[in-house]
Motif scaffolding. Structure first.
Motif, PDB file in Angstrom:
ATOM      1  N   ALA A  45      60.118 -39.519  24.659  1.00 49.96           N
ATOM      2  CA  ALA A  45      59.006 -38.630  25.138  1.00 49.96           C
ATOM      3  C   ALA A  45      59.746 -37.195  25.163  1.00 49.96           C
ATOM      4  O   ALA A  45      60.654 -36.988  25.578  1.00 49.96           O
ATOM      5  CB  ALA A  45      58.014 -38.677  26.142  1.00 49.96           C
ATOM      6  N   GLU A  49      55.273 -32.693  22.643  1.00 49.43           N
ATOM      7  CA  GLU A  49      54.378 -33.642  22.470  1.00 49.43           C
ATOM      8  C   GLU A  49      53.139 -33.572  23.329  1.00 49.43           C
ATOM      9  O   GLU A  49      53.141 -33.146  24.291  1.00 49.43           O
ATOM     10  CB  GLU A  49      54.702 -35.088  22.606  1.00 49.43           C
ATOM     11  N   GLY A  53      54.315 -36.293  25.870  1.00 52.16           N
ATOM     12  CA  GLY A  53      54.495 -37.715  25.870  1.00 52.16           C
ATOM     13  C   GLY A  53      54.366 -38.643  26.858  1.00 52.16           C
ATOM     14  O   GLY A  53      54.782 -39.627  26.771  1.00 52.16           O
TER      15      GLY A  53
END
Length: 238
Positions: A45, A49, A53
Motif C-alpha cells: 500500500a 492510493e 491503501g
C-alpha cells in the motif's frame, strides 16, 4: 502464515533519480520480493492510493503491517492513523522501519516522547550488534550485521524505554544507537528496526530481510481470549 501488508509512502523513488536507481519499483516492492520467499501472503500500500491503501478491509485482513515513511509523514491523514492505531490495540503487529520513527502512527503509539534523534548522511559503516541472542527476532543472525553504507542515527533517541532491546548500532563516526526495540500496546506487538535509508541497498541485504522476517513471526497476533473491562460481577459470594 502471517498475512503482511507493506506500507511505503513511495515518494523518494518517484522524485529522486538516485533513490530510483536503488529501488526502481519502490522500497515496498523490494521488501515484498525479499520477504515472499518465506511463503507469506504479502500486499503493498502507498500514500497516493485512496485511504493510503489502508482501508478497514485491508487492515482487518492484515496480521502484520510494515511501515516505511520519510518525507510524507504530515500527508498521512489522521483518520487512517487512528484506524491503524486501533488495529494495533486489537492485536495487529506493526514493524516500523528506519525514518518511520517520525511517522504519526509511531508517535501516537509511543505517547508523549518526540521520537527525535541525531542523524548524518555520510555513507558510514553500520555494525548492528545483537544484544539479545535469545530473542526470536535474532534467530539465524550471528553476533552482528555489518552494512557498508548507511545513514547514521545517534543517541539520544527520545522514545519510551523499550520492553526489549534487540540491537545496538555502532557507526564509523563513533555514535551508537538503539536499533532494534520492541513494545506492546494493547494486544499488539511493535518492533522498531533502524536500518533502511532510501539511497542505500539495505533492503536487499539477506540478514536485514531475515530480521524483518523473524519480526513478522514474532509480531503476528496470537489467538487470545477476549479481554473484559468495566464493572464486573464477583466470582465469589460477597
Amino acid at each position: 502464515m502471517a498475512k503482511v501488508t507493506i506500507w511505503n509512502e513511495y515518494l523518494h523513488e518517484l522524485k529522486d533519480e538516485e533513490v530510483k536507481a536503488v529501488y526502481p519499483e519502490g522500497i515496498h516492492v523490494a521488501l515484498a520480493e525479499g520477504l515472499k520467499q518465506d511463503g507469506r501472503e504479502i500486499g503493498t500500500a502507498t500514500l497516493a492510493e485512496p485511504e493510503h491503501g489502508l482501508t478497514q478491509e485491508v487492515l482487518d485482513q492484515t496480521d502484520v503491517l510494515i511501515w516505511w515513511g520519510h518525507m510524507g509523514h504530515d500527508q498521512v491523514e489522521d483518520e487512517i492513523v487512528n484506524r491503524v492505531h486501533q488495529r494495533v490495540l486489537d492485536g495487529m503487529g506493526l514493524i516500523v522501519l528506519h525514518s518511520g520513527h517520525c511517522a504519526k502512527i509511531f508517535n501516537k503509539l509511543m505517547g508523549t516522547q518526540t521520537c527525535r534523534l541525531k542523524w548524518r548522511e555520510a555513507g558510514e559503516k553500520e555494525r548492528l550488534w545483537v544484544v539479545d541472542p535469545t530473542h526470536p527476532i535474532t534467530e539465524g543472525i550471528s553476533e552482528y550485521i555489518e552494512l557498508e553504507q548507511e545513514e547514521m542515527y545517534g543517541e539520544h533517541f527520545d522514545v519510551p524505554t523499550p520492553d526489549e532491546l534487540i540491537f545496538i548500532s555502532w557507526f564509523t563516526g563513533g555514535e551508537v544507537f538503539r536499533s532494534g526495540l520492541t513494545y506492546k500496546r494493547g494486544k499488539g506487538k511493535i518492533f522498531y528496526f533502524r536500518p533502511g535509508h532510501e539511497t542505500y541497498p539495505t533492503y536487499y541485504n539477506k540478514e536485514v530481510l531475515k530480521v524483518i522476517s523473524n519480526a513478522i513471526e514474532w509480531a503476528k497476533p496470537l489467538e487470545a481470549r477476549e479481554l473484559i473491562y468495566g464493572n464486573t460481577e464477583p466470582l465469589e459470594k460477597l
